[in-house]
Write an enzyme that holds these catalytic residues in place. Sequence first.
Site, mmCIF file in Angstrom:
data_model
loop_
_atom_site.group_PDB
_atom_site.id
_atom_site.type_symbol
_atom_site.label_atom_id
_atom_site.label_comp_id
_atom_site.label_asym_id
_atom_site.label_seq_id
_atom_site.Cartn_x
_atom_site.Cartn_y
_atom_site.Cartn_z
ATOM 1 N N ASP A 88 47.139 -73.735 -20.690
ATOM 2 C CA ASP A 88 45.825 -73.100 -20.511
ATOM 3 C C ASP A 88 45.608 -72.806 -19.023
ATOM 4 O O ASP A 88 45.848 -73.664 -18.166
ATOM 5 C CB ASP A 88 44.729 -74.045 -21.039
ATOM 6 N N ASN A 135 37.278 -63.827 -14.112
ATOM 7 C CA ASN A 135 36.491 -62.765 -14.758
ATOM 8 C C ASN A 135 35.166 -62.558 -14.030
ATOM 9 O O ASN A 135 34.765 -61.431 -13.764
ATOM 10 C CB ASN A 135 36.174 -63.154 -16.210
ATOM 11 N N HIS A 158 36.498 -58.208 -15.726
ATOM 12 C CA HIS A 158 37.316 -58.456 -16.904
ATOM 13 C C HIS A 158 38.705 -57.791 -16.791
ATOM 14 O O HIS A 158 39.711 -58.372 -17.215
ATOM 15 C CB HIS A 158 36.578 -57.926 -18.132
ATOM 16 N N ASP A 201 42.343 -59.440 -17.143
ATOM 17 C CA ASP A 201 43.442 -58.963 -17.995
ATOM 18 C C ASP A 201 44.743 -58.881 -17.208
ATOM 19 O O ASP A 201 45.814 -59.239 -17.703
ATOM 20 C CB ASP A 201 43.111 -57.571 -18.555
ATOM 21 N N GLU A 238 42.979 -67.397 -22.886
ATOM 22 C CA GLU A 238 43.910 -67.718 -21.794
ATOM 23 C C GLU A 238 44.731 -68.938 -22.145
ATOM 24 O O GLU A 238 45.085 -69.734 -21.295
ATOM 25 C CB GLU A 238 43.160 -67.911 -20.461
HETATM 26 P P1 GH3 Z 1 39.355 -74.471 -17.895
HETATM 27 O O1 GH3 Z 1 40.034 -74.767 -16.628
HETATM 28 O O2 GH3 Z 1 38.572 -75.628 -18.416
HETATM 29 O O3 GH3 Z 1 40.307 -73.964 -18.933
HETATM 30 O O4 GH3 Z 1 38.308 -73.334 -17.604
HETATM 31 P P2 GH3 Z 1 38.341 -71.832 -18.061
HETATM 32 O O5 GH3 Z 1 37.315 -71.095 -17.309
HETATM 33 O O6 GH3 Z 1 39.720 -71.333 -17.950
HETATM 34 O O7 GH3 Z 1 38.024 -71.954 -19.596
HETATM 35 P P3 GH3 Z 1 36.943 -71.333 -20.522
HETATM 36 O O8 GH3 Z 1 37.428 -71.617 -21.909
HETATM 37 O O9 GH3 Z 1 35.574 -71.831 -20.147
HETATM 38 O O10 GH3 Z 1 36.973 -69.780 -20.257
HETATM 39 C C1 GH3 Z 1 37.951 -68.979 -20.730
HETATM 40 C C2 GH3 Z 1 37.562 -67.571 -20.421
HETATM 41 O O11 GH3 Z 1 38.595 -66.653 -20.773
HETATM 42 C C3 GH3 Z 1 36.328 -67.113 -21.154
HETATM 43 C C4 GH3 Z 1 36.685 -65.758 -21.697
HETATM 44 O O12 GH3 Z 1 35.708 -64.818 -21.380
HETATM 45 C C5 GH3 Z 1 37.964 -65.419 -21.016
HETATM 46 N N1 GH3 Z 1 38.823 -64.587 -21.822
HETATM 47 C C6 GH3 Z 1 39.270 -64.801 -23.071
HETATM 48 N N2 GH3 Z 1 40.050 -63.808 -23.491
HETATM 49 C C7 GH3 Z 1 40.130 -62.907 -22.484
HETATM 50 C C8 GH3 Z 1 40.796 -61.644 -22.301
HETATM 51 O O13 GH3 Z 1 41.506 -61.134 -23.166
HETATM 52 N N3 GH3 Z 1 40.653 -61.002 -21.115
HETATM 53 C C9 GH3 Z 1 39.878 -61.543 -20.126
HETATM 54 N N4 GH3 Z 1 39.766 -60.860 -18.991
HETATM 55 N N5 GH3 Z 1 39.227 -62.705 -20.269
HETATM 56 C C10 GH3 Z 1 39.359 -63.384 -21.423
HETATM 57 MG MG MG Z 2 41.201 -72.179 -19.198
HETATM 58 MG MG MG Z 3 40.839 -72.167 -22.781
#
Ligand code: GH3
Ligand code: MG
Ligand code: MG
Length: 373
Positions: free
Chosen positions: A244, A252, A257, A261, A287
Site C-alpha cells: 500500500d 492527490n 488526481h 494517477d 493504491e
Molecule cells: P496510508 O498511508 O494510511 O495508506 O494513507 P493513504 O492516504 O495512502 O490512504 P487512504 O486509504 O486514506 O487514501 C487512499 C487514496 O487513494 C484515497 C483515494 O482518493 C485515492 N485513490 C484511489 N484510487 C485512485 C486512483 O485511481 N487515482 C488516484 N489519483 N487516486 C486514487
Molecule cells: Mg495508502
Molecule cells: Mg489504501
Amino acid sequence: MATILVVDDRPANRQFVLSLLGYFGHRLLEAAGGVEALQIVRDERPALVITDIGMKGMDGYQFALHLRADPAVSPPRIIFLTATYFEAEARALAQACGVSRYITKPVEPQVLLEAIDAVLAEPAPPPGERLRPDEKLIDGYVRLMAAKVQQHVSGLEGPGTPTGERTPERTARLESANADLQAEVTRRQQAEEALRHANIRLSEQVVRDPLTGLFNRRYLEESLEREVARAKRSGTPLGIMMIDIDHFKRINDTFGHAAGDAVLAAVSRRMQSMTRVEDILCRYGGEEFVLVMTAASLDTIRERAEMLREGVRRLNIGFESQHIGRVTISVGIAVHPDHGETGSQAMEAADTALYRAKQSGRNRTMVASAARE
Ligand code: GH3
Ligand code: MG
Ligand code: MG
C-alpha cells in the site's frame, strides 16, 4: 523509348518480362509488390506498368485502384498479367479498375510486345481523371478468382490427373497456380492473425487494470486458489504480499488526481520491473497492490519486499511541470501454508501484517505474526 515498370512477386516471372523488353531499348524498372511499385511510380513516373494481378500483399488490382485514387500522380498506362483460368474475372476486374489491357500467362512474347506498342501509342490517361470503382463488384470478382485458383490447383493435383502428363509447361502452370493459392492463403493468414491479435487485446482488457497495465483484482481472485492448489500439489510455499502506498491521499490533495494517477503508474512500472514473470502482480484497488510469488521461501519473499520498497523509494516522480518527489510503500507478507490454509486466509494474514506496518510508522515490511521461521 519509354520507362516501363514490371511488377511481379515471383522473380522468375519478372525476369522473363524484363529480359524480353530489354531487347527493345526501353528503360526498365522492377518491383516485387504493389506497395513498392506505388513508390516507384511516384518517383520515376513510368509511362507504362505491367503488373501481375495476383500478388502477395497488395494485388495488382489494388495497386491500380491506389494509382487511380492518388491525386499526386498522373496515372500511367497499365497492363495486367493474369492466369488463363480466371481470364474472365481478370477482364472484368481490369475494366472495373480502369485498366485497358490484360495478358494471360504464360506470356507469349509476340502478344506482350504488340500490347505494349498499342498501349504506348494510346494517349496517356488525363491526370484529372478519377475513377469511382464499384467496390462490391471488385470484391465479387476477387472472391471468384480465389475460388478458381483453388479449383484449378485441386484439378491439377487431383486423382483424375494422368501422371504421364507432367510436361514442363504443366509443371510451370502447377507452380504458378500453387503460388497464386499461396498468396491467397497468406492473405487469409494475415487476416486471421489480425483477428487473433484483436482477441488477445480484448481478453487482456478483461484481466488488466487500464491505468497501470497490471493484472486486476478479478484476475487475482481467479488465479489465487489455483495457485494455492498448485503449491499444495508441489509441496512448495506460496508468498502473498500486500502493498500500500503511504499517505497517497496527500499526493492527490496537493498535486491533483491526474498527478496521483501518474504516481500509481510509475510505482506499478517500477514494481513490475522488479518481479519475476511467473509471479502475479495485481492492482488490488486504489493504491493497493498484491504480489503472489510462487515457490518462494519466506526469506526470499521478505528480501523481494525490501527490494520493492527500496526501488519505489528511489523513484523521483514528476508530472507535467510539477515535481512530486518521493513516495514510500508499506508491505505485509504472509506465506501459504504457514499463515493460511486457503488463499483468502493467507490474504487476510498479509492484510493484518500490512496494517501493523502502517501502525508502526509506514515505509516498512512486516511478516504475518504466526510465522514459523
Ligand atoms: P496510508 O498511508 O494510511 O495508506 O494513507 P493513504 O492516504 O495512502 O490512504 P487512504 O486509504 O486514506 O487514501 C487512499 C487514496 O487513494 C484515497 C483515494 O482518493 C485515492 N485513490 C484511489 N484510487 C485512485 C486512483 O485511481 N487515482 C488516484 N489519483 N487516486 C486514487
Ligand atoms: Mg495508502
Ligand atoms: Mg489504501
